[in-house]
Design an enzyme around this catalytic site. Structure first.
Site, short mmCIF file in Angstrom:
data_model
loop_
_atom_site.label_atom_id
_atom_site.label_comp_id
_atom_site.label_asym_id
_atom_site.label_seq_id
_atom_site.Cartn_x
_atom_site.Cartn_y
_atom_site.Cartn_z
N GLY A 69 2.92 22.62 38.65
CA GLY A 69 2.31 22.25 39.53
C GLY A 69 1.82 20.49 40.08
O GLY A 69 2.22 20.15 41.25
N THR A 70 1.91 20.00 39.07
CA THR A 70 1.98 18.90 38.84
C THR A 70 2.99 18.56 38.89
O THR A 70 3.29 17.24 40.13
CB THR A 70 1.72 17.61 37.90
N GLN A 177 -5.78 26.32 43.78
CA GLN A 177 -6.88 26.90 43.54
C GLN A 177 -6.97 28.31 44.41
O GLN A 177 -7.39 29.27 44.13
CB GLN A 177 -8.08 26.05 43.41
N SER A 194 0.92 26.51 41.86
CA SER A 194 0.67 26.63 40.13
C SER A 194 1.13 28.13 39.80
O SER A 194 -0.47 28.76 39.96
CB SER A 194 -0.03 25.56 39.83
N ALA A 195 1.31 28.89 38.91
CA ALA A 195 1.38 29.92 38.74
C ALA A 195 0.18 30.35 37.48
O ALA A 195 -0.51 31.15 37.89
CB ALA A 195 2.49 30.47 37.59
N HIS A 196 0.26 28.97 36.68
CA HIS A 196 -0.83 29.91 35.99
C HIS A 196 -3.00 29.94 36.28
O HIS A 196 -3.10 30.02 35.53
CB HIS A 196 -0.74 28.74 34.36
N CYS A 322 -19.91 13.46 29.63
CA CYS A 322 -20.22 13.51 28.20
C CYS A 322 -18.94 14.40 26.92
O CYS A 322 -19.15 14.81 26.97
CB CYS A 322 -21.28 14.21 27.89
#
Length: 485
Positions: A69-70, A177, A194-196, A322
């Site tokens: 996807g990136t 998303q 993105s498939a995952h 953090c």
């Protein structure tokens, strides 16, 4: 062990697993070859493209598969910008886009282009009117995610798409998303996913470019995927990705499952503030993804809280500084102006058991309490015990400005030296010190932690105190808070 981080990567869908195993035997050959094995691979690839295009809402010849996807985002942004160089070099994007969009924007800016960020409200939502005001004759591309990956807020894609069409500017939508939950509305020009994120295997992305959208791929290219995604296609993974996406869209009970997860998330949104003191639930309560909820806990180290929840058997995510090696708060939470410390993101995968959510709600209060106790926070997270302030708090001159003589109009104040201390300690020390000054008095926190710039104003909003502002200090910055009550 309940897995509550589907927004990072959803578990492999059973349909994807079956399709992957079957296509390993059938789809290993080069689909560009004319012999039998190659033709079989081409048939599988074409069928997967048709299924994915139907789910996206575009033509099959408008969609290509990418290695991630990136990569789809980077190719989409650079290709659209390059094709419109004569129009202008201005990129417009929201302040809460995924890092892949921000990184592409940085490269564009370094190459001589310009970019502008669209602000969001406290829920993380862009106002369509702000987009209309920001569009200019030299705007080459607008990027807007369909829904945010950290807080789940859905964006007004349909309204923005109409504005972009009227202005003649292409709109790239990052649908990573939201695509598992339905097609993206509106007349977008480019779309990535993105498939995952929907239960497909990792290593498969989608890039859709509508016919009529000017596009010029940057970098090396070859004959594969219409010249828009070079390299040998991973046919088994692509087939599995398309099969799982189709199963989510057309399978019986998908809408019911989305509604069920929304009810579970509604329960978390309502119960967490009741069970845990000093919590801020962030994101739009209505315009949001059905499976995702994010909240932040005052006086809590995000990394420590995630470890506590992991030991209790829950896998969750966080946008707290953090938990980052850079100690920089999430750019999404920063843009929203909400608390970043003690941040927890829960994103429920399909099939989440209601009993697991109930057990999480039972475990969370003790996990937060344990972290706060280790940090020396007064009981129940309340900042009423000034005597527990300990070291690091010392009297300042009579006004709130360290180093100035008495006699100004400011009431008496304190200086809290939190230099060298990391989130959430500066806010904890501020909370302990605020009741040592009279109403109208000030507390000045010295801090070199980047998170303080975000979390101290957020603390003031949550505790109904006045944030006066910040000024440079010899090290870091000085953050001034005036006591209201």
């Amino acid at each position: 062990m309940p897995y509550f981080d589907a927004a990072s990567a959803a578990p492999l869908h059973p349909v994807a697993r079956e399709a992957l195993l079957a296509s390993l035997d059938e789809g290993w050959a080069d689909p560009a070859r004319l012999y039998r094995e190659g033709r079989r691979g081409r048939l599988l690839l074409d069928a997967a493209r048709e299924a994915a295009a139907e789910a996206v809402g575009c033509r099959p010849d408008e969609l290509v598969f990418t290695p991630s996807g990136t990569q789809a985002v980077h190719s989409g942004v650079s290709g659209a910008l390059a094709a419109r160089r004569r129009v202008g070099r201005r990129l417009l994007h929201s302040a809460v886009e995924h890092s892949s969009v921000l990184h592409a924007a940085e490269v564009h800016e370094a190459a001589g282009g310009s970019r502008a960020e669209l602000a969001v409200d406290r829920t993380g939502r862009v106002a369509a009117g702000d987009v209309a005001a920001a569009l200019s004759p030299d705007t080459a591309l607008v990027c807007l995610q369909s829904a945010n990956h950290e807080v789940g807020t859905e964006q007004p894609v349909g309204e923005v798409a109409a504005l972009c069409q009227e202005a003649g500017v292409p709109l790239l939508v990052d649908a990573a998303q939201s695509l598992p939950w339905g097609p993206v509305p509106g007349g977008w020009s480019l779309l990535t996913a993105s498939a995952h994120k929907w239960g497909g295997p990792p290593g498969v992305g989608l890039l859709a470019v509508r016919k009529g959208t000017r596009f010029a791929l940057q970098g090396p290219r070859d004959e594969r995927e219409s010249g828009r995604s070079p390299g040998f296609e991973n046919i088994p993974a692509i087939v599995a990705a398309a099969a799982s996406l189709r199963a989510l869209r057309t399978g019986p009970g998908t809408a019911d499952e989305a509604a069920r997860l929304r009810r579970l998330v509604d329960r978390i949104r309502a119960r967490v503030p009741e069970l845990v003191p000093d919590v801020e639930v962030v994101g739009d309560p209505v315009h949001r993804l059905p499976h995702l909820v994010t909240f932040s806990c005052l006086y809590v180290d995000g990394e420590a809280l995630l470890h506590e929840l992991d030991r209790a058997g829950f896998s969750v995510s966080s946008g707290s500084s953090c938990t980052s090696s850079t100690l920089t708060p999430s750019h999404v939470l920063r843009a929203m102006g909400v608390l970043s410390e003690g941040n927890v993101r829960i994103s429920l995968p399909y099939g989440t058991d209601e009993a697991d959510v109930e057990r999480f709600l039972e475990v969370l209060p003790q996990a937060v309490r344990s972290v706060r106790e280790r940090l020396g926070v007064p009981a129940a997270g309340r900042e009423t015990a000034a005597a527990t302030a300990g070291g690091g708090t010392e009297a300042a001159p009579a006004d709130g400005e360290p180093g100035e003589p008495a006699g100004s109009a400011e009431p008496a104040g304190l200086v809290v030296d939190s230099l060298g201390k990391r989130c959430p300690l500066p806010v904890i020390e501020l909370a302990k010190a605020i009741h040592e000054v009279p109403v109208g008095g000030t507390v000045t926190v010295l801090s070199d932690d980047e998170a303080a710039r975000q979390d101290i104003p957020a603390w003031c909003t949550m505790r109904d105190q006045e944030y006066v502002g910040e000024r440079p200090a010899e090290r870091g910055a000085a953050y001034v808070v005036r006591r209201r009550a």
